[in-house]
Design a protein around this motif. Sequence first.
Motif, PDB file in Angstrom:
ATOM      1  N   ASP A 223       0.804  -1.214   0.000  1.00 51.66           N
ATOM      2  CA  ASP A 223       0.000   0.000   0.000  1.00 51.66           C
ATOM      3  C   ASP A 223       0.843   1.273   0.000  1.00 51.66           C
ATOM      4  OD1 ASP A 223      -2.304  -1.505  -0.062  1.00 51.66           O
ATOM      5  OD2 ASP A 223      -2.626  -1.442   2.108  1.00 51.66           O
ATOM      6  N   ALA A 224       2.028   1.208   0.607  1.00 45.36           N
ATOM      7  CA  ALA A 224       2.903   2.382   0.597  1.00 45.36           C
ATOM      8  C   ALA A 224       3.324   2.726  -0.827  1.00 45.36           C
ATOM      9  CB  ALA A 224       4.130   2.129   1.476  1.00 45.36           C
ATOM     10  N   LYS A 225       3.647   1.695  -1.615  1.00 41.62           N
ATOM     11  CA  LYS A 225       3.996   1.933  -3.016  1.00 41.62           C
ATOM     12  C   LYS A 225       2.788   2.437  -3.802  1.00 41.62           C
ATOM     13  CE  LYS A 225       7.798  -1.393  -3.473  1.00 41.62           C
ATOM     14  NZ  LYS A 225       8.287  -2.570  -4.220  1.00 41.62           N
ATOM     15  N   ALA A 226       1.612   1.957  -3.436  1.00 43.27           N
ATOM     16  CA  ALA A 226       0.396   2.410  -4.124  1.00 43.27           C
ATOM     17  C   ALA A 226       0.227   3.914  -3.974  1.00 43.27           C
ATOM     18  CB  ALA A 226      -0.818   1.676  -3.564  1.00 43.27           C
ATOM     19  N   ALA A 227       0.438   4.421  -2.770  1.00 40.94           N
ATOM     20  CA  ALA A 227       0.312   5.861  -2.535  1.00 40.94           C
ATOM     21  C   ALA A 227       1.339   6.629  -3.351  1.00 40.94           C
ATOM     22  CB  ALA A 227       0.481   6.155  -1.042  1.00 40.94           C
ATOM     23  N   LYS A 228       2.554   6.122  -3.424  1.00 37.67           N
ATOM     24  CA  LYS A 228       3.606   6.795  -4.189  1.00 37.67           C
ATOM     25  C   LYS A 228       3.296   6.771  -5.682  1.00 37.67           C
ATOM     26  CE  LYS A 228       7.282   5.813  -0.843  1.00 37.67           C
ATOM     27  NZ  LYS A 228       8.534   5.060  -0.580  1.00 37.67           N
TER      28      LYS A 228
END
Length: 363
Positions: A223-228
Motif C-alpha cells: 500500500d505504501a507503493k500504491a500511494a507513491k
Amino acid sequence: MSGGTGNLVGERAGPSPAIAGGLMRALTLVADRQIELRNIPAPAAPAEGEVQIHIKAIGLNHIDVWGWRGMAFAKRTLPLIVGVEAAGEIVGVGGGVNSCRVGDRVVAYGALTCGVCKACREGRDNLCENVASIMGFHVDGFARDLVNMPARLVVPIPAGVSFRDAACAPVAFGTVQHMLFDNAKLESGETILVQAGGSGIGSTAIKMAKAIGCTVINTVGDDAKAAKAKTIGADHVINYRTERFEGVVRKLTGKKGVDVAFEHVGPDTFNGSLLCLKRGGRLVTCGSTSGQSITMNLFQLYLQQYRIFGSFGCSLRNIRESLAKMAAGLLPVIDTDVRLDDFERGLARLESRQVFGKIIVTF
C-alpha cells in the motif's frame, strides 16, 4: 579498460581526489555476491576515436543484481568492474574526435556495438549484429573513476539535467522510451497497464505514459507503493498481493481491456497481462525477474489478435530522446542515493524489491 596513445586535450576537469599516483577507485566483483572497492591503475590517455570520462554517478538495475548473484549465461572472467549505466564528464579526448570536448557532460552507451553493421548504420544500435559485450556484465563496467569509451557511444547531457538524473537515461529511461514508443506505439488517450510500478522502469513508464495523456493502471506489492504511484501519475493502483489484478483491470475497463500491457516481471504476471488486453492489444516486455519460462494459450493469442513485442535495451536515439524529456521536466523517480563504497547495500535493497524508483550511486 581501453587505452592508447592519444593525447589529452586541455586540463582534466575536476579530477576525483581518489585519482592519485596513477591509481583510481574501481568497484570490482571478485566472486558471487562479493564486491570490493579496489585501487587499480588509471587508464592511459584516450586512443584515436576515444574520450576519457570521469564518472560522476551510476544507476543500479536488475542486470547489476543478476551479475552480482552470478548468472550461468554470463560469459565473463572475474574480477570484473561492475556498473552498466553511468553519467560523467569528459576529461580527455583522443585524436580524430570532433563531436566532444573536455568539460562536456555525457552519458555512455554500455553496449559495445560495432558501429558498422546494417542495424548500427540505421540507428538500431540494440540490434547490432556484432555486439561485443555489455559493460559491467560481460566486461569491465562504469563503477570506476575514469573510463575510456568510443566517442560514438557517448551522448551529451542537456543543460539543467543533473548527473544524478542523467545516470538513469541509458537503461531506465532509454529502455522505457524504446518499449512504449518504438515497439508498443503508445498513443495519447490509450489505457496502459504498467506492472511493478515501483521499479525504476515501472515508475518511468507511469510518468512517460501519463505525460502523453494516457490512463495508467499500475500494479504494486504494498500500500505504501500504491500511494507513491498515485503521486507520480497512476490513475488506478492495484496491490497484487491482496487483489487479482486481472479482475480489477477488467472491471476498471468495463470488460474491454487495456490497449497496452507493460511487462518486465515474467511468469508471475505475463499470462495475467495477456488477459488484461483488449482484442488486438499490445504487450511489450523487456524482462523476466520472476523466471524465464511460461506456458501460453495459443488459441487466446491468435483469436484475440494480440501483438507481443520483445524489447531489449535501447538505441542511442532513445537515450537522446530520454535526456530531452528530462530537460523538459520529466525526471526519474529516485528511491535512494548510496556512496560508491556502499554499492552492495544498494544491490541488496534492489534485490529486496522494497524500492520505489531508481537507486543512484554517487562518486
